[in-house]
Design a protein around this motif. Structure first.
Motif, PDB file in Angstrom:
ATOM      1  N   PRO A  39       0.973  -0.989   0.098  1.00  0.00           N
ATOM      2  CA  PRO A  39      -0.011  -0.143   0.052  1.00  0.00           C
ATOM      3  C   PRO A  39       0.628   1.042   0.150  1.00  0.00           C
ATOM      4  O   PRO A  39       0.409   2.152  -0.643  1.00  0.00           O
ATOM      5  CB  PRO A  39      -0.885  -0.330   1.335  1.00  0.00           C
ATOM      6  CG  PRO A  39      -1.326  -1.510   1.888  1.00  0.00           C
ATOM      7  CD  PRO A  39       0.313  -2.502   1.456  1.00  0.00           C
ATOM      8  N   THR A  43       5.158   2.395   5.886  1.00  0.00           N
ATOM      9  CA  THR A  43       4.403   1.854   7.024  1.00  0.00           C
ATOM     10  C   THR A  43       5.100   0.676   7.600  1.00  0.00           C
ATOM     11  O   THR A  43       5.712   0.181   6.613  1.00  0.00           O
ATOM     12  CB  THR A  43       3.275   1.879   6.257  1.00  0.00           C
ATOM     13  OG1 THR A  43       3.034   1.118   4.717  1.00  0.00           O
ATOM     14  CG2 THR A  43       2.178   3.356   5.436  1.00  0.00           C
ATOM     15  N   VAL A  45       4.107  -2.596   7.909  1.00  0.00           N
ATOM     16  CA  VAL A  45       3.662  -4.045   7.836  1.00  0.00           C
ATOM     17  C   VAL A  45       4.366  -3.770   6.361  1.00  0.00           C
ATOM     18  O   VAL A  45       5.058  -5.290   6.094  1.00  0.00           O
ATOM     19  CB  VAL A  45       2.266  -4.250   7.698  1.00  0.00           C
ATOM     20  CG1 VAL A  45       1.881  -5.384   6.676  1.00  0.00           C
ATOM     21  CG2 VAL A  45       1.325  -4.543   8.733  1.00  0.00           C
ATOM     22  N   CYS A  46       4.282  -3.245   6.185  1.00  0.00           N
ATOM     23  CA  CYS A  46       4.879  -3.044   4.522  1.00  0.00           C
ATOM     24  C   CYS A  46       6.653  -3.349   5.040  1.00  0.00           C
ATOM     25  O   CYS A  46       7.410  -4.085   4.420  1.00  0.00           O
ATOM     26  CB  CYS A  46       5.318  -1.559   3.738  1.00  0.00           C
ATOM     27  SG  CYS A  46       3.092  -1.484   3.358  1.00  0.00           S
ATOM     28  N   ARG A 123      -2.354  -5.703  -1.231  1.00  0.00           N
ATOM     29  CA  ARG A 123      -2.021  -6.614  -1.459  1.00  0.00           C
ATOM     30  C   ARG A 123      -1.385  -7.192  -2.204  1.00  0.00           C
ATOM     31  O   ARG A 123      -1.807  -8.522  -1.539  1.00  0.00           O
ATOM     32  CB  ARG A 123      -1.210  -7.371   0.231  1.00  0.00           C
ATOM     33  CG  ARG A 123      -0.690  -5.972   1.034  1.00  0.00           C
ATOM     34  CD  ARG A 123      -0.198  -6.613   2.668  1.00  0.00           C
ATOM     35  NE  ARG A 123      -0.402  -5.682   4.033  1.00  0.00           N
ATOM     36  CZ  ARG A 123       0.838  -4.990   3.728  1.00  0.00           C
ATOM     37  NH1 ARG A 123       1.555  -4.733   2.840  1.00  0.00           N
ATOM     38  NH2 ARG A 123       0.342  -3.915   4.181  1.00  0.00           N
TER      39      ARG A 123
END
Ligand code: BEZ
Length: 213
Positions: A39, A43, A45-46, A123
């Motif tokens: 996304p 960030t 999680v990325c 994703r």
């Protein structure tokens, strides 16, 4: 934008990336490929995902798979964020990240799902074979980081079943017995699967994985 389906030729494109301009088909060459979107830069999680992919690069190399990431952030943002990934994930990002600011590639590959988020890519994962055909499509929401062990597992299955007339059963892992393709007759089995086979049902015939010593 046309829907991309399994078996289609992966659409070609040119794009800016952290490793220079990419012509997708030329960049793939004779390799398999993974094109995956995230996304946004900076960030959490990325950051963990891209760090994990960098650490798994030797495993992708072993399988002749090239990996390229993509988001709609710009090149300068990607380059700054790569420093954070390297620092926080104890790795060195070793694959290109496409800067798809004009959303050309995201739209070509239907990576923006407006009812989830109308500006950012979800994703998406596309696995592309050495024939440039799409072999696997998986889509995860922004809130769920991907399991890259599963991606390696599925690549092992895709490559095995591309070159041998077998399929892989539920939860199969590299090294375990495989299913003989239903198209193979019982008469053909001894010459095609000399390691032997077990008939559990006439339609469920197992054999040791053929590409192992
Ligand atoms: C993340 O990578 O942490 C993330 C990105 C977009 C939405 C939610 C989480």
């Amino acid at each position: 934008m046309a829907t991309i389906r399994l078996g289609d030729i992966a659409p070609n494109f040119t794009a800016k990336s952290t490793e220079g301009n990419i012509n997708f088909h030329e960049w793939l060459g004779d390799s398999w490929g993974i094109l995956f979107s995230h996304p946004a830069d900076y960030t959490p999680v990325c950051t963990t995902e891209l760090g994990t992919v960098a650490k798994y690069k030797p495993e992708f190399d072993k399988r002749n798979v090239k990996v390229v990431a993509l988001s709609v952030d710009g090149l300068e943002s990607h380059k700054g964020w790569v420093n954070d990934i390297n620092e926080t994930q104890n790795t060195t990002v070793n694959f290109p990240i496409i800067a798809d600011e004009d959303k050309k590639v995201s739209e070509l590959y239907d990576m923006i799902h407006p009812n989830a988020n109308d500006k950012l890519t979800v994703r998406s994962v596309f696995v592309i074979g050495d024939d440039k055909k799409v072999k696997l499509i998986i889509t995860y929401p922004a809130s769920t980081g991907r399991n890259f062990d599963e991606l390696l597992r599925v690549i092992d299955s895709l490559q095995l079943t591309a070159y041998h007339k077998v399929a892989t059963p539920a939860n199969w892992k590299n090294g375990e017995d495989v299913v003989i393709s239903p198209a193979i007759t019982n008469e053909q089995i001894p010459s095609m699967f000399p390691k032997g086979h077990k008939e559990i049902k006439p339609y469920l015939r197992m054999t040791p994985q053929p590409n192992l010593d």
